[in-house]
Design a protein around this motif. Structure first.
Motif, PDB file in Angstrom:
ATOM      1  N   UNK A  76       0.818  -1.210   0.000  1.00 18.90           N
ATOM      2  CA  UNK A  76       0.000   0.000   0.000  1.00 18.90           C
ATOM      3  C   UNK A  76       0.854   1.264   0.000  1.00 18.90           C
ATOM      4  N   UNK A  77       1.932   1.255   0.769  1.00 10.17           N
ATOM      5  CA  UNK A  77       2.760   2.458   0.883  1.00 10.17           C
ATOM      6  C   UNK A  77       3.659   2.662  -0.324  1.00 10.17           C
ATOM      7  N   UNK A  78       4.206   1.580  -0.863  1.00 11.22           N
ATOM      8  CA  UNK A  78       5.286   1.732  -1.830  1.00 11.22           C
ATOM      9  C   UNK A  78       4.938   1.385  -3.269  1.00 11.22           C
ATOM     10  N   UNK A  79       3.874   0.653  -3.519  1.00 10.32           N
ATOM     11  CA  UNK A  79       3.554   0.250  -4.888  1.00 10.32           C
ATOM     12  C   UNK A  79       2.144   0.603  -5.318  1.00 10.32           C
ATOM     13  N   UNK A  80       1.199   0.612  -4.395  1.00 11.90           N
ATOM     14  CA  UNK A  80      -0.200   0.835  -4.751  1.00 11.90           C
ATOM     15  C   UNK A  80      -0.466   2.191  -5.413  1.00 11.90           C
ATOM     16  N   UNK A  81       0.168   3.301  -4.964  1.00  9.26           N
ATOM     17  CA  UNK A  81      -0.155   4.593  -5.592  1.00  9.26           C
ATOM     18  C   UNK A  81       0.035   4.599  -7.100  1.00  9.26           C
ATOM     19  N   UNK A  82       1.151   4.054  -7.579  1.00  7.79           N
ATOM     20  CA  UNK A  82       1.385   4.032  -9.016  1.00  7.79           C
ATOM     21  C   UNK A  82       0.396   3.150  -9.750  1.00  7.79           C
ATOM     22  N   UNK A  83       0.072   2.003  -9.161  1.00 13.71           N
ATOM     23  CA  UNK A  83      -0.876   1.081  -9.796  1.00 13.71           C
ATOM     24  C   UNK A  83      -2.262   1.703  -9.879  1.00 13.71           C
ATOM     25  N   UNK A  84      -2.728   2.305  -8.783  1.00 17.47           N
ATOM     26  CA  UNK A  84      -4.063   2.885  -8.758  1.00 17.47           C
ATOM     27  C   UNK A  84      -4.167   4.060  -9.724  1.00 17.47           C
ATOM     28  N   UNK A  85      -3.118   4.885  -9.772  1.00 19.88           N
ATOM     29  CA  UNK A  85      -3.136   6.045 -10.665  1.00 19.88           C
ATOM     30  C   UNK A  85      -3.310   5.605 -12.112  1.00 19.88           C
ATOM     31  N   UNK A  86      -2.563   4.598 -12.516  1.00 19.78           N
ATOM     32  CA  UNK A  86      -2.630   4.128 -13.898  1.00 19.78           C
ATOM     33  C   UNK A  86      -3.944   3.409 -14.169  1.00 19.78           C
ATOM     34  N   UNK A 116       5.869   4.103  12.146  1.00 18.90           N
ATOM     35  CA  UNK A 116       4.537   4.252  11.581  1.00 18.90           C
ATOM     36  C   UNK A 116       4.513   4.066  10.071  1.00 18.90           C
ATOM     37  N   UNK A 117       5.668   4.125   9.422  1.00 21.14           N
ATOM     38  CA  UNK A 117       5.739   3.906   7.985  1.00 21.14           C
ATOM     39  C   UNK A 117       7.110   3.355   7.635  1.00 21.14           C
ATOM     40  N   UNK A 118       7.212   2.745   6.457  1.00 17.33           N
ATOM     41  CA  UNK A 118       8.498   2.237   6.003  1.00 17.33           C
ATOM     42  C   UNK A 118       9.434   3.392   5.658  1.00 17.33           C
ATOM     43  N   UNK A 119       8.864   4.492   5.186  1.00 19.05           N
ATOM     44  CA  UNK A 119       9.682   5.668   4.876  1.00 19.05           C
ATOM     45  C   UNK A 119      10.333   6.223   6.138  1.00 19.05           C
ATOM     46  N   UNK A 120       9.600   6.223   7.253  1.00 19.59           N
ATOM     47  CA  UNK A 120      10.156   6.715   8.518  1.00 19.59           C
ATOM     48  C   UNK A 120      11.307   5.828   8.981  1.00 19.59           C
ATOM     49  N   UNK A 121      11.164   4.506   8.805  1.00 17.60           N
ATOM     50  CA  UNK A 121      12.239   3.583   9.183  1.00 17.60           C
ATOM     51  C   UNK A 121      13.491   3.841   8.348  1.00 17.60           C
ATOM     52  N   UNK A 122      13.309   4.086   7.053  1.00 13.65           N
ATOM     53  CA  UNK A 122      14.463   4.365   6.186  1.00 13.65           C
ATOM     54  C   UNK A 122      15.120   5.693   6.564  1.00 13.65           C
TER      55      UNK A 122
END
Length: 317
Positions: free
Chosen positions: A101-111, A221-227
């Motif tokens: 949901x955080x890392x791949x879904x946005x691009x898929x849903x947009x297209x 709270x997110x994978x981006x925060x961990x990175x």
């Protein structure tokens, strides 16, 4: 438990008094008190009491406040969705693992949303262990994430996208540029996104393979925060190779070398084998196409007119 009772309770919680709640709802104070009394009787819980400092809520009262706000939000949204359906709009409910949901879904849903102007997409983050129940109870139209250990015959499971999980560290971390053994990795502080809290998925599989102790795991709270913490040298972080590639190129993150630092796996789409909404079946097929995979790796955003995130309300005390 009725919507009127829940609205009265939420108003009391938000405004801090029965009098202000009654004025806000344009009803009498006795009507609000009656609704609160009915809820107390139904739940067998006092819910709250008055103190000099204001209202003091019981643990059950706080839980009801959270659920009441969520239920009322769902009710309001349902009214809008039914009205939209009457005008010919369709709704596709996508349940996804947190990593997807955080890392791949946005691009898929947009297209995908561009392909149908009458389609709204609702994306909700769910524990992959609940995918089967969500589909069988029609609470979701399609689920995307790790493959279940056992696939129900009533569900069609289709590979969607291969990806690689890697381990990264900041440039000043002791493991930067050093081949790491399993023992060395086990002893590190692991900076993790919410996917580490579920039993299924690549992150949890890597943690189990290395036998990382619970006290060495920090979940953000997110994978981006961990990175972000990994960039500051606070520990090691598992990450999707395509999402950290730009940071690796610029030297903000470094790949940890060694035989235990990568994991190849696959996201799958799951839909009901029979009675699947046409949009869900189409998305299941579309998710594995080259165009969709490229979009997922780009991670483009989606226009608000096509995307309706699911309602989740949390009260922190």
């Amino acid at each position: 438990m009725t919507p009127a009772q829940l609205r009265a309770y939420v108003a009391v919680v938000r405004l801090g008094s029965v009098k202000q709640a009654a004025a806000h709802l344009s009803v009498s104070e006795s009507a609000v008190s009656l609704h609160i009394g009915q809820l107390r009787k139904e739940f067998g819980d006092k819910l709250f009491s008055r103190t000099v400092a204001g209202l003091a809520f019981t643990p059950g009262g706080l839980r009801l406040a959270s659920r009441a706000a969520e239920l009322l939000g769902l009710q309001d949204r349902t009214v809008l969705e039914v009205s939209a359906a009457g005008r010919g709009r369709r709704l596709l409910r996508v349940a996804a693992s947190s990593l997807f949901a955080e890392l791949a879904a946005p691009g898929l849903i947009e297209l995908f949303a561009k392909r149908a102007s009458d389609l709204d997409v609702e994306l909700s983050v769910r524990d992959p262990g609940s995918f089967e129940t969500l589909l069988l109870t029609r609470a979701a139209d399609i689920a995307i994430g790790p493959q279940p250990s056992v696939v129900n015959p009533a569900i069609t499971c289709r590979p969607a996208m291969n990806y690689r999980l890697v381990i990264v560290v900041g440039p000043d971390h002791p493991l930067a540029g050093v081949p790491a053994s399993a023992a060395q990795l086990r002893s590190q502080t692991w900076l993790l996104g919410p996917s580490a809290s579920t039993d299924l998925g690549a992150v949890q599989a890597m943690l189990r393979r290395l036998a990382v102790p619970d006290d060495r795991q920090q979940i953000f709270q997110s994978h981006a925060a961990a990175l972000g913490e990994a960039k500051r040298g606070k520990g090691v972080a598992p990450a999707l190779s395509f999402t950290v590639a730009p940071d690796v190129r610029t030297g903000q993150l470094l790949l940890v070398a060694g035989p235990h630092t990568t994991l190849e796996t696959v996201w799958h789409s799951l839909v009901l084998a029979a009675g699947t909404p046409s949009a869900a079946a189409e998305l299941s097929r579309f998710a594995s196409t080259p165009r969709a995979i490229q979009a997922m790796m780009r991670g483009a955003g989606v226009r608000v007119g096509h995307f309706r995130p699911s309602v989740h309300v949390t009260l922190w005390s």
